[in-house]
Motif scaffolding. Structure first.
Motif, PDB file in Angstrom:
ATOM      1  N   ARG A  52     -30.866  17.281  65.334  1.00  0.00           N
ATOM      2  CA  ARG A  52     -30.625  15.871  65.030  1.00  0.00           C
ATOM      3  C   ARG A  52     -31.867  15.056  65.366  1.00  0.00           C
ATOM      4  NH1 ARG A  52     -26.642  16.663  69.744  1.00  0.00           N
ATOM      5  NH2 ARG A  52     -27.975  16.399  71.549  1.00  0.00           N
ATOM      6  N   ILE A  53     -31.895  13.865  64.835  1.00  0.00           N
ATOM      7  CA  ILE A  53     -32.961  12.939  65.187  1.00  0.00           C
ATOM      8  C   ILE A  53     -32.844  12.659  66.690  1.00  0.00           C
ATOM      9  CG2 ILE A  53     -33.928  10.633  64.784  1.00  0.00           C
ATOM     10  CD1 ILE A  53     -34.118  12.561  62.397  1.00  0.00           C
ATOM     11  N   GLY A  54     -33.956  12.719  67.388  1.00  0.00           N
ATOM     12  CA  GLY A  54     -33.914  12.495  68.830  1.00  0.00           C
ATOM     13  C   GLY A  54     -35.301  12.467  69.432  1.00  0.00           C
ATOM     14  N   THR A  55     -35.363  12.192  70.702  1.00  0.00           N
ATOM     15  CA  THR A  55     -36.656  12.052  71.381  1.00  0.00           C
ATOM     16  C   THR A  55     -36.760  12.910  72.643  1.00  0.00           C
ATOM     17  OG1 THR A  55     -35.816  10.143  72.590  1.00  0.00           O
ATOM     18  CG2 THR A  55     -36.988   9.692  70.533  1.00  0.00           C
ATOM     19  N   SER A  56     -35.950  13.943  72.723  1.00  0.00           N
ATOM     20  CA  SER A  56     -35.973  14.779  73.921  1.00  0.00           C
ATOM     21  C   SER A  56     -37.301  15.522  74.045  1.00  0.00           C
ATOM     22  CB  SER A  56     -34.828  15.794  73.875  1.00  0.00           C
ATOM     23  OG  SER A  56     -34.928  16.676  74.980  1.00  0.00           O
ATOM     24  N   HIS A  57     -37.778  15.656  75.266  1.00  0.00           N
ATOM     25  CA  HIS A  57     -38.976  16.455  75.541  1.00  0.00           C
ATOM     26  C   HIS A  57     -38.606  17.754  76.252  1.00  0.00           C
ATOM     27  CE1 HIS A  57     -42.246  13.529  74.504  1.00  0.00           C
ATOM     28  NE2 HIS A  57     -41.184  12.746  74.480  1.00  0.00           N
ATOM     29  N   ALA A  58     -37.313  18.019  76.376  1.00  0.00           N
ATOM     30  CA  ALA A  58     -36.847  19.242  77.038  1.00  0.00           C
ATOM     31  C   ALA A  58     -37.208  20.457  76.182  1.00  0.00           C
ATOM     32  CB  ALA A  58     -35.337  19.176  77.254  1.00  0.00           C
ATOM     33  N   LYS A  59     -37.763  21.478  76.803  1.00  0.00           N
ATOM     34  CA  LYS A  59     -38.201  22.676  76.081  1.00  0.00           C
ATOM     35  C   LYS A  59     -37.077  23.291  75.252  1.00  0.00           C
ATOM     36  CE  LYS A  59     -40.631  27.042  76.830  1.00  0.00           C
ATOM     37  NZ  LYS A  59     -41.770  26.827  75.954  1.00  0.00           N
ATOM     38  N   GLY A  60     -35.875  23.323  75.787  1.00  0.00           N
ATOM     39  CA  GLY A  60     -34.747  23.920  75.082  1.00  0.00           C
ATOM     40  C   GLY A  60     -34.295  23.142  73.862  1.00  0.00           C
ATOM     41  N   GLU A  61     -34.802  21.920  73.697  1.00  0.00           N
ATOM     42  CA  GLU A  61     -34.437  21.065  72.567  1.00  0.00           C
ATOM     43  C   GLU A  61     -35.592  20.869  71.596  1.00  0.00           C
ATOM     44  OE1 GLU A  61     -31.887  17.910  72.718  1.00  0.00           O
ATOM     45  OE2 GLU A  61     -30.534  19.412  73.490  1.00  0.00           O
ATOM     46  N   ASN A  62     -36.702  21.545  71.820  1.00  0.00           N
ATOM     47  CA  ASN A  62     -37.904  21.317  71.009  1.00  0.00           C
ATOM     48  C   ASN A  62     -38.289  22.513  70.163  1.00  0.00           C
ATOM     49  OD1 ASN A  62     -39.639  19.178  73.386  1.00  0.00           O
ATOM     50  ND2 ASN A  62     -38.179  18.676  71.794  1.00  0.00           N
ATOM     51  N   SER A  63     -37.325  23.068  69.465  1.00  0.00           N
ATOM     52  CA  SER A  63     -37.606  24.242  68.652  1.00  0.00           C
ATOM     53  C   SER A  63     -38.428  23.919  67.408  1.00  0.00           C
ATOM     54  CB  SER A  63     -36.285  24.903  68.237  1.00  0.00           C
ATOM     55  OG  SER A  63     -36.525  26.092  67.540  1.00  0.00           O
ATOM     56  N   PHE A  64     -38.213  22.756  66.834  1.00  0.00           N
ATOM     57  CA  PHE A  64     -38.779  22.431  65.521  1.00  0.00           C
ATOM     58  C   PHE A  64     -39.942  21.464  65.638  1.00  0.00           C
ATOM     59  CE2 PHE A  64     -38.915  19.925  61.600  1.00  0.00           C
ATOM     60  CZ  PHE A  64     -38.904  20.922  60.644  1.00  0.00           C
ATOM     61  N   PRO A  65     -41.104  21.821  65.068  1.00  0.00           N
ATOM     62  CA  PRO A  65     -41.545  23.085  64.472  1.00  0.00           C
ATOM     63  C   PRO A  65     -42.263  23.952  65.503  1.00  0.00           C
ATOM     64  CG  PRO A  65     -43.136  21.379  63.971  1.00  0.00           C
ATOM     65  CD  PRO A  65     -42.059  20.732  64.822  1.00  0.00           C
ATOM     66  N   SER A  66     -42.738  25.115  65.065  1.00  0.00           N
ATOM     67  CA  SER A  66     -43.408  26.044  65.965  1.00  0.00           C
ATOM     68  C   SER A  66     -44.872  25.646  66.184  1.00  0.00           C
ATOM     69  CB  SER A  66     -43.362  27.462  65.391  1.00  0.00           C
ATOM     70  OG  SER A  66     -44.229  28.317  66.102  1.00  0.00           O
ATOM     71  N   GLY A  67     -45.193  25.294  67.416  1.00  0.00           N
ATOM     72  CA  GLY A  67     -46.568  24.936  67.758  1.00  0.00           C
ATOM     73  C   GLY A  67     -47.502  26.132  67.773  1.00  0.00           C
ATOM     74  N   HIS A  68     -47.007  27.290  68.243  1.00  0.00           N
ATOM     75  CA  HIS A  68     -47.823  28.507  68.216  1.00  0.00           C
ATOM     76  C   HIS A  68     -48.290  28.774  66.785  1.00  0.00           C
ATOM     77  CE1 HIS A  68     -46.202  29.374  72.210  1.00  0.00           C
ATOM     78  NE2 HIS A  68     -47.009  30.413  72.308  1.00  0.00           N
ATOM     79  N   THR A  69     -47.358  28.659  65.850  1.00  0.00           N
ATOM     80  CA  THR A  69     -47.679  28.949  64.451  1.00  0.00           C
ATOM     81  C   THR A  69     -48.650  27.918  63.888  1.00  0.00           C
ATOM     82  OG1 THR A  69     -45.497  29.933  64.176  1.00  0.00           O
ATOM     83  CG2 THR A  69     -46.680  29.345  62.171  1.00  0.00           C
ATOM     84  N   ALA A  70     -48.383  26.644  64.139  1.00  0.00           N
ATOM     85  CA  ALA A  70     -49.253  25.589  63.613  1.00  0.00           C
ATOM     86  C   ALA A  70     -50.691  25.784  64.088  1.00  0.00           C
ATOM     87  CB  ALA A  70     -48.733  24.219  64.032  1.00  0.00           C
ATOM     88  N   GLY A  71     -50.864  26.007  65.386  1.00  0.00           N
ATOM     89  CA  GLY A  71     -52.208  26.184  65.934  1.00  0.00           C
ATOM     90  C   GLY A  71     -52.891  27.438  65.434  1.00  0.00           C
ATOM     91  N   ALA A  72     -52.157  28.545  65.416  1.00  0.00           N
ATOM     92  CA  ALA A  72     -52.741  29.817  64.986  1.00  0.00           C
ATOM     93  C   ALA A  72     -53.176  29.762  63.520  1.00  0.00           C
ATOM     94  CB  ALA A  72     -51.740  30.950  65.190  1.00  0.00           C
ATOM     95  N   VAL A  73     -52.344  29.176  62.679  1.00  0.00           N
ATOM     96  CA  VAL A  73     -52.681  29.084  61.249  1.00  0.00           C
ATOM     97  C   VAL A  73     -53.869  28.149  61.048  1.00  0.00           C
ATOM     98  CG1 VAL A  73     -51.847  28.237  59.011  1.00  0.00           C
ATOM     99  CG2 VAL A  73     -50.393  29.713  60.409  1.00  0.00           C
ATOM    100  N   ALA A  74     -53.888  27.019  61.741  1.00  0.00           N
ATOM    101  CA  ALA A  74     -55.007  26.076  61.598  1.00  0.00           C
ATOM    102  C   ALA A  74     -56.331  26.727  61.985  1.00  0.00           C
ATOM    103  CB  ALA A  74     -54.748  24.831  62.448  1.00  0.00           C
TER     104      ALA A  74
END
Length: 198
Positions: A111-133
């Motif tokens: 849902r739309i939200g502003t949580s910074h909790a790791k368990g709520e921050n699945s979308f999107p994948s930062g590992h993938t974004a950085g590795a592809v860039a």
């Protein structure tokens, strides 16, 4: 995810349904030694290691007098930082349960939200974004190394599923962010190969 139009809401619901099925199948192996080992290696695609690799490439180019390598390091770093910024912009506006949390028995939500909790921050994948860039920045300057870079980026992205760190759509959107970030950097800092020769 909260989407207003019924057709769009149905498409999102279908994607989420597929994501959850894939996460249950792939995540069943998350505690095996092989997935844990590969997952540890994939952490090289996290922000601090990618920043270090980019900075070391730049520094090595400067110290060795290899301007092309130094420029590549600059492009790697800029692409990674922009991808991270873009990923964070999205991540901190959408609260999505991570697969590991869902598989641990908690309810899934997106849902739309502003949580910074790791368990709520699945979308999107930062590992993938950085590795592809970073992989795209290197491949643009050193095309012969493209296969190695893309394979490493794909592996870092793919292992996020059995690790139960991300859903498939998280990984896909992360990859798109990485591609977009590097393309934007290439407009400002063109690759050596793309510059016109006299």
């Amino acid at each position: 995810m909260n989407v207003k139009k019924p057709a769009a809401r149905n498409k999102v619901a279908k994607i989420e349904s597929v994501d959850r099925k894939v996460a249950r199948a792939a995540g069943a192996k998350r505690d095996t030694p092989i997935v844990k080992a590969i997952g540890t290696v994939s952490d090289l695609a996290d922000q601090p290691p990618l920043i270090a690799i980019s900075a070391l490439t730049m520094a090595a180019g400067v110290m060795l007098g290899r301007g092309h390598m130094a420029r590549t390091g600059v492009r790697m770093l800029a692409s990674h930082l922009l991808a991270t910024r873009m990923k964070s912009f999205v991540k901190h506006r959408i609260d999505r349960t991570r697969p590991s949390v869902m598989l641990g028995g908690d309810d899934y939500h997106a849902r739309i939200g502003t949580s910074h909790a790791k368990g709520e921050n699945s979308f999107p994948s930062g590992h993938t974004a950085g590795a592809v860039a970073v992989a795209r920045a290197v491949a643009r300057d050193f095309p012969k190394s493209a296969r190695i870079g893309y394979t490493a980026a794909a592996a870092a992205a793919a292992v996020q599923l059995p690790r139960a760190a991300h859903f498939a759509s998280d990984v896909l959107v992360g990859a798109l962010i990485g591609v977009a970030a590097e393309a934007l950097v290439a407009l400002v800092i063109p690759a050596e190969n793309s510059r016109a020769t006299p």
